[in-house]
Design a protein around this motif. Structure first.
Motif, short mmCIF file in Angstrom:
data_model
loop_
_atom_site.label_atom_id
_atom_site.label_comp_id
_atom_site.label_asym_id
_atom_site.label_seq_id
_atom_site.Cartn_x
_atom_site.Cartn_y
_atom_site.Cartn_z
N GLN A 1 0.95 -1.22 -0.04
CA GLN A 1 0.09 0.07 0.00
C GLN A 1 0.85 1.09 0.08
O GLN A 1 1.59 1.52 0.87
N ALA A 2 0.53 2.18 -0.88
CA ALA A 2 1.32 3.46 -0.94
C ALA A 2 0.24 4.65 -0.41
O ALA A 2 -0.83 4.57 -0.84
N ASN A 3 0.79 5.51 0.25
CA ASN A 3 -0.02 6.75 0.78
C ASN A 3 0.44 7.98 0.07
O ASN A 3 1.76 8.44 0.65
N LEU A 4 -0.21 8.46 -0.65
CA LEU A 4 0.25 9.82 -1.39
C LEU A 4 0.63 10.82 -0.34
O LEU A 4 1.33 11.69 -0.43
N ILE A 5 -0.39 11.32 0.57
CA ILE A 5 -0.44 12.24 1.57
C ILE A 5 0.66 11.88 2.45
O ILE A 5 1.55 13.08 2.75
N ALA A 6 0.86 10.92 2.97
CA ALA A 6 2.02 10.76 4.00
C ALA A 6 3.33 10.54 3.30
O ALA A 6 4.45 10.77 3.82
N GLY A 7 3.22 10.18 1.88
CA GLY A 7 4.68 10.10 1.24
C GLY A 7 5.17 8.79 1.55
O GLY A 7 6.49 8.67 1.76
N THR A 8 4.44 7.64 1.89
CA THR A 8 4.92 6.06 2.31
C THR A 8 4.55 5.00 1.70
O THR A 8 3.28 5.34 0.97
N ALA A 9 5.29 3.99 1.74
CA ALA A 9 4.83 2.74 1.11
C ALA A 9 5.32 1.83 2.01
O ALA A 9 6.14 1.94 2.60
N SER A 10 4.29 0.97 2.02
CA SER A 10 4.38 -0.25 3.29
C SER A 10 4.27 -1.63 2.45
O SER A 10 3.11 -1.59 1.46
N ALA A 11 4.70 -2.52 3.09
CA ALA A 11 4.32 -4.00 2.32
C ALA A 11 4.41 -5.13 3.73
O ALA A 11 5.17 -4.90 4.35
N GLU A 12 3.58 -6.11 3.24
CA GLU A 12 3.73 -7.27 4.11
C GLU A 12 4.52 -8.14 3.26
O GLU A 12 4.15 -8.34 2.14
N PHE A 13 5.33 -9.03 3.84
CA PHE A 13 5.89 -9.92 2.99
C PHE A 13 6.56 -11.21 3.90
O PHE A 13 6.47 -11.22 4.96
N ASP A 14 6.88 -11.98 2.96
CA ASP A 14 7.30 -13.52 3.53
C ASP A 14 8.73 -13.95 2.76
O ASP A 14 9.03 -13.26 1.69
N SER A 15 9.28 -14.87 3.09
CA SER A 15 10.46 -15.32 2.21
C SER A 15 9.90 -15.60 0.90
O SER A 15 8.81 -16.26 0.53
N PRO A 16 10.74 -15.31 -0.35
CA PRO A 16 12.13 -15.05 -0.16
C PRO A 16 12.15 -13.63 -0.04
O PRO A 16 13.27 -12.94 -0.25
N ALA A 17 11.30 -12.74 0.08
CA ALA A 17 11.21 -11.24 -0.04
C ALA A 17 11.98 -10.80 1.17
O ALA A 17 11.90 -11.54 2.33
N ASP A 18 12.67 -9.64 1.18
CA ASP A 18 13.21 -8.99 2.55
C ASP A 18 13.15 -7.44 2.22
O ASP A 18 12.83 -6.83 1.18
N ALA A 19 13.40 -6.71 3.52
CA ALA A 19 13.02 -5.49 3.30
C ALA A 19 14.19 -4.70 2.38
O ALA A 19 13.70 -3.64 1.75
N ALA A 20 15.35 -5.18 2.39
CA ALA A 20 16.44 -4.61 1.54
C ALA A 20 15.98 -4.97 -0.02
O ALA A 20 16.28 -4.00 -0.64
N ALA A 21 15.37 -6.08 -0.11
CA ALA A 21 14.77 -6.07 -1.70
C ALA A 21 13.75 -5.13 -2.01
O ALA A 21 13.78 -4.68 -3.22
N LEU A 22 12.95 -5.15 -1.13
CA LEU A 22 11.82 -4.12 -1.28
C LEU A 22 12.50 -2.58 -1.54
O LEU A 22 11.78 -1.81 -2.57
N ALA A 23 13.23 -2.18 -0.84
CA ALA A 23 14.09 -0.97 -0.88
C ALA A 23 14.64 -0.57 -2.42
O ALA A 23 14.50 0.33 -2.94
N GLU A 24 15.04 -1.94 -2.95
CA GLU A 24 15.79 -1.65 -4.19
C GLU A 24 14.81 -1.75 -5.22
O GLU A 24 15.27 -0.97 -6.38
N VAL A 25 13.74 -2.33 -4.93
CA VAL A 25 12.70 -2.24 -6.11
C VAL A 25 12.12 -0.79 -6.19
O VAL A 25 11.95 -0.23 -7.11
N LEU A 26 12.10 -0.05 -5.01
CA LEU A 26 11.29 0.97 -5.04
C LEU A 26 12.59 2.17 -5.91
O LEU A 26 12.16 2.93 -6.55
N ARG A 27 13.67 1.94 -5.47
CA ARG A 27 14.67 2.51 -6.16
C ARG A 27 14.58 2.60 -7.61
O ARG A 27 15.02 3.50 -8.27
N ARG A 28 14.75 1.07 -8.12
CA ARG A 28 14.67 0.93 -9.48
C ARG A 28 13.57 1.51 -9.99
O ARG A 28 13.37 2.01 -11.26
N SER A 29 12.43 1.72 -9.44
CA SER A 29 11.09 2.15 -10.08
C SER A 29 11.09 3.59 -10.06
O SER A 29 9.97 4.16 -10.47
N GLY A 30 11.99 4.26 -9.60
CA GLY A 30 12.02 5.85 -9.65
C GLY A 30 11.41 6.44 -8.57
O GLY A 30 11.42 7.58 -8.53
#
Length: 808
Positions: free
Chosen positions: A34-63
């Motif tokens: 879920q992304a929140n335009l007003i708060a300027g945040t993005a959150s995710a629930e995940f399980d293996s094989p995902a981790d927080a570092a991979a999510l940050a990298e995906v956000l970086r690559r998506s601009g």
């Protein structure tokens, strides 16, 4: 189920939100995003094989990169460049860390990371796992002086105890060599075996008492396969102690020719290195005096109005809006605005300028400055970390903790330095044992210990940061703030210094000098209409016109339809007439001819005055002239820069003739005139050519040029936007501080080069000497005690050399 929330940059609409959510849900293992335009945040629930570092990298690559923040850690136990490299690698390995810089001189680390992936306690834990104590940075006010003083006091106690225990060992071991009668006295009284036992006990007390610091840090580092300077000292001293202990208690294990003890070497090594560290700690304490002096400028209490009474409260309890009383000679507690009284305030701590500043109602006072002989009352506007003094301290701390580009080479070398030294010690031992003269074992042991002890990664680790520490502190004392340490290096490489004119080389408060109306028009009428149009403008030339009208007592009518034209002037409707006030370009673009005024305009410009055209209803009807007085120190600044071998330039929006007249008076080499605000970057690049260039400015329109220059230098009397765009801030309004900044940067870089030459030269020359390279040629075989003394003095030399910058 694990979850992560990131603050992200770049989301501006619902489409952005959708792209962010789709990017996150596309990661294998993510169950909800879920992304929140007003708060300027993005959150995710995940399980293996995902981790927080991979999510940050995906956000970086998506601009939509996660927002990074910065924290500082206080670190204890670092003693050399190898320690610095080890801590940096540990921090950079933490998921979410974007950058980490560790400073040996300040015993601190600056880490940029992504919140949500890590936090300061986690970072401190990563450092702790490498064997060093770390904690999130605490307020400099309370900790910096106390920590330095406590460190020096502890080392002084260790030196005293170690020296007291070592002295009898040295007397027993060396006295007989210096005084033969003493040797016979020992043999005839207590005997050599008893002498060795006494030396054993005293040396053990030295090693496991004051010298325990080397063992407790050095041996665990060896176990982790990450040796550092403490490891070298621990190995060298323990090797001498263990060998001597074997000779004392089990002499049969050692060849008869090699039965000699080196307890005095083990004890003296520890004592000398502790002495070196004590001298180094005291010298580093003096290096950081600038910060301590700034911190010491904060008074502890202030007198504040509370109802009908005045009470004394702690400075920490002050809040914006409080009314504070300031007695003659008292130090201002926090930032504020004078509400009552008139006097003079010494602001030399802030600007480096000795002349006191006049203060009246509405004037700004800064925490830490000293009131003169008048009583003042002021309203508090900023407290705590928001005050100018706190911001200065923070800027200096940040600059002192930075790494220069030149440090990269040192880091690469020191990564391998200690392992290479240990390998050289082993090689030295093997060569002497195989090829050396009898007693081979003794010679091999002495040479190997000397190699371990004489190597000094400390000097290499301190060479750059301690010079930055002293140099930036000295700059703060002179009103020159380096917002980043690397600006020191780049400013020393600058070959051209370009200046904005208004407010930088001139006072920035121009005055109206001439009014020349066309026949049929009255001077006061023209001035009244022009001032009415300019009344709402913040431009310095506009304020000069308005001030002149007010000085003549003219009443200003209202202006309608005011339209500003950046770099040209403005137009408005006043009393039913359309008036245009601006330069000749403004008239030409409006289709108004002013050829008949050109000659006079050029003449005024040649005298250093700025011609301003006034047109009414499409007709040029008057010429005004405004002069901006040149600052007293401007000419000497240009002369000082020329003496330093630098070229100078000036960029101005004024008419070419005006700008060139000012340049001639100051001796400036090149001028770029009639430059629009958006054209300053282009003008800067054309002036620089391929040479590194610094730009000095103070206004909002200077911010792009300050950011585009190799080094941006902002006048502290300028706007916050300009200061934030610059890398060097001159706290006063005197341009002479530009020459001070250049001189200081060159002196600091020269000092760093001297330190690096010494640090590397010392190790390159003396390690082979310690290994016995000169022995086959008739040279000396270095004693471990001399090696310890040389190593201790090497670090002291580097720090002492850096302290010379305090007189720069």
């Amino acid at each position: 189920m694990p979850s992560a929330t990131f603050a992200v940059d770049g989301m501006t609409c619902a489409s952005c939100v959708g792209r962010v959510e789709r990017a996150l849900t596309a990661v294998p293992g993510v169950t909800a995003a879920q992304a929140n335009l007003i708060a300027g945040t993005a959150s995710a629930e995940f399980d293996s094989p995902a981790d927080a570092a991979a999510l940050a990298e995906v956000l970086r690559r998506s601009g939509y990169p996660p927002v990074e923040t910065e924290t500082r850690l206080d670190i204890e136990g670092m003693t050399c460049a190898s320690c610095v490299g080890r801590v940096e690698r540990a921090l950079r390995a933490v998921p979410g860390v974007a950058a980490a810089e560790v400073n040996l001189a300040t015993q601190s680390a600056r880490v940029r990371y992504v919140p949500g992936l890590t936090d300061p306690p986690t970072l401190a834990g990563a450092v702790a796992r490498t064997g060093y104590q770390a904690r999130p940075h605490r307020d400099t006010t309370a900790t910096a002086p106390d920590r330095r003083a406590a460190e020096a006091a502890l080392l002084a106690r260790r030196v005293a105890l170690s020296g007291a225990l070592t002295l009898p060992v040295v007397v027993l071991a060396m006295g007989g060599h210096m005084v033969p009668a003493f040797h016979h006295w020992v043999a005839g009284t207590i005997g050599h075996q008893t002498s060795w036992l006494i030396q054993f006990v005293l040396t053990a007390m030295v090693l496991f008492g004051p010298g325990r610091v080397f063992l407790s840090h050095g041996l665990p580092a060896l176990v982790r396969a990450a040796p550092e300077m403490n490891s070298l000292v621990a190995l060298g001293s323990l090797a001498a102690f263990v060998y001597s202990s074997v000779v004392t208690f089990a002499p049969g294990l050692v060849p008869a020719a090699a039965r000699d003890v080196y307890f005095e070497a083990a004890a003296t090594i520890v004592t000398l290195i502790l002495v070196g560290r004590l001298l180094e700690a005291r010298a580093k304490g003096r290096a950081g005096e600038a910060i301590r002096r700034l911190v010491g400028l904060r008074p502890a209490t202030a007198r504040v109005e509370r109802g009908d009474s005045v009470v004394e409260v702690a400075v920490e309890d002050l809040r914006p809006g409080d009314i504070a009383r300031l007695a003659p000679g008292e130090r201002v507690a926090v930032d504020g605005v004078v509400t009552q009284g008139h006097g003079w305030v010494d602001e030399s701590m802030l600007t480096g300028e000795p002349a006191p500043a006049e203060k009246g109602e509405g004037a700004i006072v800064t925490g830490g400055t000293v009131n003169g002989t008048a009583a003042l009352t002021y309203r508090v506007t900023a407290t705590g970390e928001d005050t100018v003094l706190s911001r200065i301290i923070r800027l200096v701390e940040d600059a002192q903790g930075a790494k220069l580009p030149v440090q990269a080479l040192v880091d690469r070398i020191t990564f391998w330095f200690v392992p290479v030294v240990m390998a050289l010690a082993v090689l030295t031992f093997a060569v002497w044992l195989a090829l050396g003269p009898e007693p081979r074992l003794t010679h091999a042991l002495v040479a190997a210990i000397s190699v371990l002890i004489i190597a000094c990664p400390c000097a290499m680790g301190l060479a750059t940061p301690v010079s930055i520490l002293v140099g930036t502190g000295r700059g703060a004392e002179r009103g020159v703030l380096f917002r980043r340490g690397d600006a020191l290096q780049r400013l020393s490489d600058v070959r051209v210094v370009a200046f904005d004119k208004t407010g930088t080389l001139t006072e920035g408060h121009p005055e109206l000098t001439d009014i020349e109306p066309e026949p049929g028009f009255a001077a006061d009428d023209i001035l009244r209409l022009a001032a009415a149009a300019e009344a709402r403008s913040e431009h310095p030339l506009a304020r000069a016109i308005v001030a002149a009208a007010q000085a003549r007592g003219l009443s200003l009518p209202d202006a309608d339809g005011v339209e500003a034209r950046p770099g040209r002037g403005l137009s408005a409707t006043v009393e039913g007439q359309r008036i245009l006030v601006g330069n000749r370009r403004a008239l030409e673009e409006a289709g108004i001819t002013a050829d008949h005024l050109a000659a006079r305009a050029n003449a005024l410009a040649a005298e250093g005055r700025t011609p301003i055209h006034v047109a009414l209803n499409g007709r040029a009807v008057a010429l005004l002239a405004v002069a901006d007085p040149i600052k007293p120190g401007a000419a000497e600044t240009i002369a000082a820069l020329h003496r330093s071998g630098l070229k100078t330039a000036m960029i101005s929006g004024d008419a070419r003739a005006t700008a060139e007249a000012v340049a001639r008076r100051l001796g400036i080499d090149r001028v770029s005139a009639e430059v629009l605000p958006e054209g300053k970057v282009t003008a800067l690049r054309s002036l620089a050519g391929n040479a590194p260039i610094a730009f000095v400015g103070d206004g909002i329109n200077d911010a792009p040029a300050l950011a585009a220059a190799d080094v941006g230098i902002a006048m502290g009397t300028g706007t916050d936007v300009a200061i934030e765009s610059a890398e060097v801030v001159l706290m006063g309004g005197d341009p002479e501080a530009v020459a001070t900044a250049v001189t200081l940067s060159r002196a600091t870089m020269r000092n760093i080069r001297q330190n690096l030459f010494w640090a590397f030269g010392y190790n390159v020359v003396l390690i082979p000497v310690a290994a016995g390279l000169l022995y086959p040629l008739g040279g000396p075989l270095l004693s471990p005690m001399l090696a310890a003394g040389a190593m201790a003095l090497s670090s002291v030399f580097v720090v002492t050399n850096a302290l010379r910058l305090r007189r720069a």
